[in-house]
Design an enzyme around this catalytic site. Structure first.
Site, PDB file in Angstrom:
ATOM      1  N   GLY A 107       0.823  -1.215   0.000  1.00 23.84           N
ATOM      2  CA  GLY A 107       0.000   0.000   0.000  1.00 23.84           C
ATOM      3  C   GLY A 107       0.850   1.256   0.000  1.00 23.84           C
ATOM      4  N   ALA A 108       1.925   1.241  -0.796  1.00 24.87           N
ATOM      5  CA  ALA A 108       2.873   2.367  -0.774  1.00 24.87           C
ATOM      6  C   ALA A 108       2.478   3.494  -1.723  1.00 24.87           C
ATOM      7  CB  ALA A 108       4.273   1.864  -1.117  1.00 24.87           C
ATOM      8  N   ASN A 109       1.317   3.372  -2.355  1.00 21.92           N
ATOM      9  CA  ASN A 109       0.925   4.415  -3.315  1.00 21.92           C
ATOM     10  C   ASN A 109       0.139   5.555  -2.668  1.00 21.92           C
ATOM     11  OD1 ASN A 109      -1.175   2.143  -3.359  1.00 21.92           O
ATOM     12  ND2 ASN A 109      -2.308   3.864  -4.196  1.00 21.92           N
TER      13      ASN A 109
ATOM     14  N   TYR B 216     -12.764  -4.099  11.620  1.00 22.36           N
ATOM     15  CA  TYR B 216     -11.480  -3.369  11.608  1.00 22.36           C
ATOM     16  C   TYR B 216     -10.704  -3.695  12.892  1.00 22.36           C
ATOM     17  CZ  TYR B 216      -8.159   0.476  10.857  1.00 22.36           C
ATOM     18  OH  TYR B 216      -7.015   1.221  10.646  1.00 22.36           O
TER      19      TYR B 216
ATOM     20  N   SER C 202      -3.276  -0.528  14.679  1.00 25.31           N
ATOM     21  CA  SER C 202      -4.033   0.673  15.046  1.00 25.31           C
ATOM     22  C   SER C 202      -4.408   0.573  16.517  1.00 25.31           C
ATOM     23  CB  SER C 202      -5.309   0.761  14.216  1.00 25.31           C
ATOM     24  OG  SER C 202      -6.178   1.749  14.750  1.00 25.31           O
TER      25      SER C 202
HETATM   26  N1  LIG Z   1      -5.176   6.828   8.741  1.00 21.09           N
HETATM   27  C1  LIG Z   1      -5.282   6.521  10.038  1.00 21.09           C
HETATM   28  O1  LIG Z   1      -5.748   7.323  10.863  1.00 21.09           O
HETATM   29  C2  LIG Z   1      -4.844   5.194  10.541  1.00 21.09           C
HETATM   30  C3  LIG Z   1      -4.932   4.932  11.917  1.00 21.09           C
HETATM   31  C4  LIG Z   1      -4.523   3.698  12.381  1.00 21.09           C
HETATM   32  C5  LIG Z   1      -4.016   2.769  11.508  1.00 21.09           C
HETATM   33  N2  LIG Z   1      -3.943   3.036  10.168  1.00 21.09           N
HETATM   34  C6  LIG Z   1      -3.414   2.013   9.272  1.00 21.09           C
HETATM   35  O2  LIG Z   1      -2.449   2.596   8.426  1.00 21.09           O
HETATM   36  C7  LIG Z   1      -2.308   1.804   7.251  1.00 21.09           C
HETATM   37  C8  LIG Z   1      -2.222   2.695   6.036  1.00 21.09           C
HETATM   38  O3  LIG Z   1      -3.462   3.336   5.829  1.00 21.09           O
HETATM   39  P1  LIG Z   1      -3.619   4.856   5.405  1.00 21.09           P
HETATM   40  O4  LIG Z   1      -4.249   5.544   6.533  1.00 21.09           O
HETATM   41  O5  LIG Z   1      -2.351   5.369   4.846  1.00 21.09           O
HETATM   42  O6  LIG Z   1      -4.767   4.713   4.286  1.00 21.09           O
HETATM   43  P2  LIG Z   1      -4.740   4.831   2.691  1.00 21.09           P
HETATM   44  O7  LIG Z   1      -4.237   6.158   2.257  1.00 21.09           O
HETATM   45  O8  LIG Z   1      -6.103   4.434   2.262  1.00 21.09           O
HETATM   46  O9  LIG Z   1      -3.701   3.739   2.263  1.00 21.09           O
HETATM   47  C9  LIG Z   1      -4.025   2.365   2.303  1.00 21.09           C
HETATM   48  C10 LIG Z   1      -3.212   1.641   1.265  1.00 21.09           C
HETATM   49  O10 LIG Z   1      -3.590   0.256   1.300  1.00 21.09           O
HETATM   50  C11 LIG Z   1      -3.819  -0.155  -0.019  1.00 21.09           C
HETATM   51  N3  LIG Z   1      -4.698  -1.312  -0.127  1.00 21.09           N
HETATM   52  C12 LIG Z   1      -5.992  -1.423   0.255  1.00 21.09           C
HETATM   53  N4  LIG Z   1      -6.462  -2.631  -0.086  1.00 21.09           N
HETATM   54  C13 LIG Z   1      -5.451  -3.295  -0.710  1.00 21.09           C
HETATM   55  C14 LIG Z   1      -5.324  -4.557  -1.306  1.00 21.09           C
HETATM   56  N5  LIG Z   1      -6.355  -5.407  -1.401  1.00 21.09           N
HETATM   57  N6  LIG Z   1      -4.143  -4.925  -1.841  1.00 21.09           N
HETATM   58  C15 LIG Z   1      -3.091  -4.068  -1.797  1.00 21.09           C
HETATM   59  N7  LIG Z   1      -3.157  -2.841  -1.266  1.00 21.09           N
HETATM   60  C16 LIG Z   1      -4.325  -2.456  -0.725  1.00 21.09           C
HETATM   61  C17 LIG Z   1      -4.435   1.061  -0.689  1.00 21.09           C
HETATM   62  O11 LIG Z   1      -4.393   0.925  -2.106  1.00 21.09           O
HETATM   63  P3  LIG Z   1      -5.387   1.782  -3.059  1.00 21.09           P
HETATM   64  O12 LIG Z   1      -4.811   3.153  -3.135  1.00 21.09           O
HETATM   65  O13 LIG Z   1      -5.324   1.023  -4.329  1.00 21.09           O
HETATM   66  O14 LIG Z   1      -6.739   1.764  -2.407  1.00 21.09           O
HETATM   67  C18 LIG Z   1      -3.503   2.129  -0.161  1.00 21.09           C
HETATM   68  O15 LIG Z   1      -2.315   2.146  -0.884  1.00 21.09           O
HETATM   69  C19 LIG Z   1      -3.505   0.848   7.261  1.00 21.09           C
HETATM   70  O16 LIG Z   1      -3.079  -0.441   7.659  1.00 21.09           O
HETATM   71  C20 LIG Z   1      -4.429   1.423   8.319  1.00 21.09           C
HETATM   72  O17 LIG Z   1      -5.228   0.438   8.928  1.00 21.09           O
HETATM   73  C21 LIG Z   1      -4.348   4.235   9.672  1.00 21.09           C
END
Ligand SMILES: NC(=O)c1ccc[n+]([C@@H]2O[C@H](COP(=O)([O-])OP(=O)(O)OC[C@H]3O[C@@H](n4cnc5c(N)ncnc54)[C@H](OP(=O)(O)O)[C@@H]3O)[C@@H](O)[C@H]2O)c1
Length: 280
Positions: A10-12, A164, A139
């Site tokens: 999910g590095a994009n 979640y 999380s």
């Molecule tokens: N944001 C917060 O407040 C928060 C808090 C606690 C924990 N987290 C954790 O942080 C991590 C990163 O999330 P983020 O907040 O940066 O959200 P994000 O911007 O939505 O990034 C999530 C990434 O995961 C990818 N992904 C989703 N489903 C996938 C699949 N089936 N196969 C491969 N890649 C997939 C997404 O790809 P696409 O772009 O193609 O959708 C995106 O690159 C997650 O594990 C999340 O649970 C986030």
């Protein structure tokens, strides 16, 4: 950090993209495991340009498909002989129940099971690094999570937050069990809470965004990547292998359930069984 290789899922987007940028800036060769080719290529170009590091590549990875995980590892193995950093960062939080290609509730399937398989299959490459780290982005919502062994295929009534919490608790339990099993080797494991970060995971709807803000406001993705970057780069943290870190890079106990060694062992056994892997 030169000569080091990192895989970031999910590095994009969001935290993963900022983590990739920071590691690339330090000379790490970054492999982005991403499901959407266009989004991944756009991010790859941005990361390579901003870090002045051309050693940033995309290998397709859809964690909702176990075959895709296997294909990713096969391609990685053709290109790289070792892996220093595996950052299991990808995650999703759908409001409606979804089922993966292999028939698992999507949060369990992507956030936990896909990463479990990925880590297992990459282990021979991790073991070839001088010191390897597995970093699982969990999380603080894991505090709300329970593991319901009868829900993995979406058999039970769906609650987005419940699913979640379960998947994020699974990340913390997986980390503890992995660290235990890797004790005395060159592979260590860590889980973390990145903070409440303004990324795509919150979705674009007004209700979700407001709810999210109420849950603690937003950090920028760059700030949210801080603990992932710390765990990837800080020297001398090996003695804390298995620990759960907060968004200030501090070790926290995590929930009582996340410290249940029998639960961690059972989740490992069941996950391995579902994937047809040797659980030993
Ligand atoms: N944001 C917060 O407040 C928060 C808090 C606690 C924990 N987290 C954790 O942080 C991590 C990163 O999330 P983020 O907040 O940066 O959200 P994000 O911007 O939505 O990034 C999530 C990434 O995961 C990818 N992904 C989703 N489903 C996938 C699949 N089936 N196969 C491969 N890649 C997939 C997404 O790809 P696409 O772009 O193609 O959708 C995106 O690159 C997650 O594990 C999340 O649970 C986030």
């Amino acid at each position: 950090m030169t000569n080091k290789v990192a895989v970031i899922t999910g590095a994009n987007s969001g935290i993963g993209k900022e983590t990739a940028k920071a590691l690339a800036q330090q000379g790490v060769a970054v492999v982005m495991g991403c499901r959407d080719a266009d989004r991944a290529e756009t991010a790859r170009q941005e990361i390579a340009a901003e870090s002045d590091n051309s050693n940033v590549v995309v290998i397709p990875l859809d964690l909702a498909s176990l075959q895709s995980v296997r294909d990713f590892v096969a391609e990685f193995g053709r290109q790289y002989d070792h892996l220093d950093l595996l950052i299991n960062n990808a995650g999703l939080f759908p409001f409606k129940k979804q089922i993966t290609q292999d028939g698992y509730e999507t949060q369990f399937g992507v956030n936990h099971l896909g990463h479990f398989l990925l880590t297992h299959l990459l282990m021979p490459r991790l073991q070839k690094a001088e010191q390897a780290r597995v970093i699982n982005v969990a999380s603080m919502i894991h505090h709300l999570g329970k593991i319901d062994f009868d829900s993995f295929r979406g058999e039970t009534r769906y609650s987005p937050l419940g699913a979640y919490g379960q998947s994020k608790l699974a990340n913390v339990l997986f980390t503890r069990e992995l660290a235990k099993r890797c004790k005395g080797t060159s592979v260590t494991a860590y889980s973390l809470h990145p903070g409440a970060v303004g990324t795509n995971i919150a979705g674009r709807g007004l209700v979700r965004r407001t709810l999210y803000k109420l849950l603690g406001g937003y950090l920028t993705p760059a700030r949210g990547a801080k603990t992932s970057i710390y765990l990837a780069t800080a020297p001398g943290i090996e003695s804390t292998s298995g620990s759960y870190y907060d968004e200030y890079c501090k070790v926290k106990p995590g929930s009582k359930r996340s410290r249940d060694a029998a639960l961690a062992e059972r989740l490992w056994q069941v996950s391995a069984q579902l994937l047809g892997l040797d659980a030993a």
